[in-house]
Design an enzyme around this catalytic site. Structure first.
Site, PDB file in Angstrom:
ATOM      1  N   HIS A  27       0.830  -1.203   0.000  1.00 36.07           N
ATOM      2  CA  HIS A  27       0.000   0.000   0.000  1.00 36.07           C
ATOM      3  C   HIS A  27       0.868   1.259   0.000  1.00 36.07           C
ATOM      4  O   HIS A  27       1.569   1.541   0.968  1.00 36.07           O
ATOM      5  CB  HIS A  27      -0.891  -0.040   1.246  1.00 36.07           C
ATOM      6  CG  HIS A  27      -1.895   1.042   1.340  1.00 36.07           C
ATOM      7  ND1 HIS A  27      -1.894   1.977   2.356  1.00 36.07           N
ATOM      8  CD2 HIS A  27      -2.961   1.341   0.564  1.00 36.07           C
ATOM      9  CE1 HIS A  27      -2.913   2.791   2.214  1.00 36.07           C
ATOM     10  NE2 HIS A  27      -3.587   2.440   1.130  1.00 36.07           N
ATOM     11  N   HIS A  38      -1.769  10.131  -3.240  1.00 33.91           N
ATOM     12  CA  HIS A  38      -3.078   9.781  -2.689  1.00 33.91           C
ATOM     13  C   HIS A  38      -4.002  10.980  -2.592  1.00 33.91           C
ATOM     14  O   HIS A  38      -5.172  10.910  -2.962  1.00 33.91           O
ATOM     15  CB  HIS A  38      -2.911   9.149  -1.308  1.00 33.91           C
ATOM     16  CG  HIS A  38      -4.208   8.760  -0.679  1.00 33.91           C
ATOM     17  ND1 HIS A  38      -4.951   9.633   0.116  1.00 33.91           N
ATOM     18  CD2 HIS A  38      -4.916   7.604  -0.726  1.00 33.91           C
ATOM     19  CE1 HIS A  38      -6.049   9.019   0.514  1.00 33.91           C
ATOM     20  NE2 HIS A  38      -6.062   7.795   0.028  1.00 33.91           N
TER      21      HIS A  38
END
Length: 249
Positions: free
Chosen positions: A15, A57
């Site tokens: 991640h 992100h």
């Protein structure tokens, strides 16, 4: 379908790379994940003002760089000069795909503007077989699939909600139809106090033809529990902890 999921599960998806000692979603973090043994990298895509797909992100850099910089309002040449720490910078998607040609990438399309640039980057890097494009937005997921029919995609929020309802009602045929467009269902273990992942639900989703990946799991004990339930993938910030557990499977 592409060969994105051609290797056998279970799999660990790093991640935002391995951001232990490295800024998240940077080449340092992705290389650290690969060096730890990861073959699947999870990341996020936005687009710059001049239409370049980049890996970040958030829509702005205030959290990761302390800068009031909005990605979609910034030219790529200017964005690429901003230091995220340790002389790391926001990577371009095309450059990242080319730099790590053996990695498989799970790419979350974070904005409408990112869809076309991300697809273009994947095509230019000749990486169709090693990417999965996903988004909370069904519109974005569908647009990416229409632009690149051979690419693997992950379930949008709409598909996840429909699939959960069909699974709980025992509508196996309906569940298969709902999940037909996607290769993976990527969900949290629970949401709003409701358990999503159980041995029964995992088996039902797998029978419908998709892999089940759970995010974002960093506790090795919970990873073990989920693997015991039969999940196909663990999305984790600590791929260095997850890989030894998967090795025993």
């Amino acid at each position: 379908m592409t060969t994105y999921l051609s290797t056998g599960p279970p799999r660990a998806l790093a991640h935002r790379g391995l951001a232990v000692g490295a800024p998240e979603n940077t080449m340092m973090a992705f290389i650290a994940a690969v060096d730890a043994g990861a073959t699947f990298l999870e990341t996020d895509a936005h687009a710059t003002a001049d239409g370049v797909a980049v890996l970040a992100h958030d829509p702005a850099l205030d959290r990761v760089a302390g800068r009031d910089v909005v990605i979609e309002e910034t030219l790529w040449k200017d964005l690429a000069e901003i230091d995220l720490g340790q002389d790391e910078h926001v990577p371009g998607l095309r450059e990242a795909l080319l730099a790590l040609p053996d990695a498989r990438w799970n790419i979350d399309l974070k904005s409408d503007a990112a869809v076309v640039p991300a697809v273009r980057a994947v095509v230019e890097a000749r990486a169709v077989d090693r990417v999965l494009l996903t988004s909370f937005s069904e519109r974005r997921r569908r647009q990416a699939q229409q632009l690149l029919p051979e690419v693997a995609t992950g379930a949008s929020q709409r598909i996840v909600v429909q699939a959960l309802a069909a699974q709980r009602l025992g509508l196996h045929g309906g569940l298969a139809r709902i999940l037909e467009p996607v290769a993976a269902l990527q969900v949290p273990r629970r949401a709003k106090g409701v358990e999503i992942i159980s041995e029964r639900s995992v088996a039902a989703f797998q029978r419908a033809g998709v892999e089940v990946h759970v995010w974002t799991i960093n506790d090795p004990r919970e990873m073990q529990e989920l693997l015991d339930l039969g999940v196909d993938g663990i999305v984790t910030d600590r791929v260095d902890l997850a890989l030894p557990l998967l090795g025993g499977r």
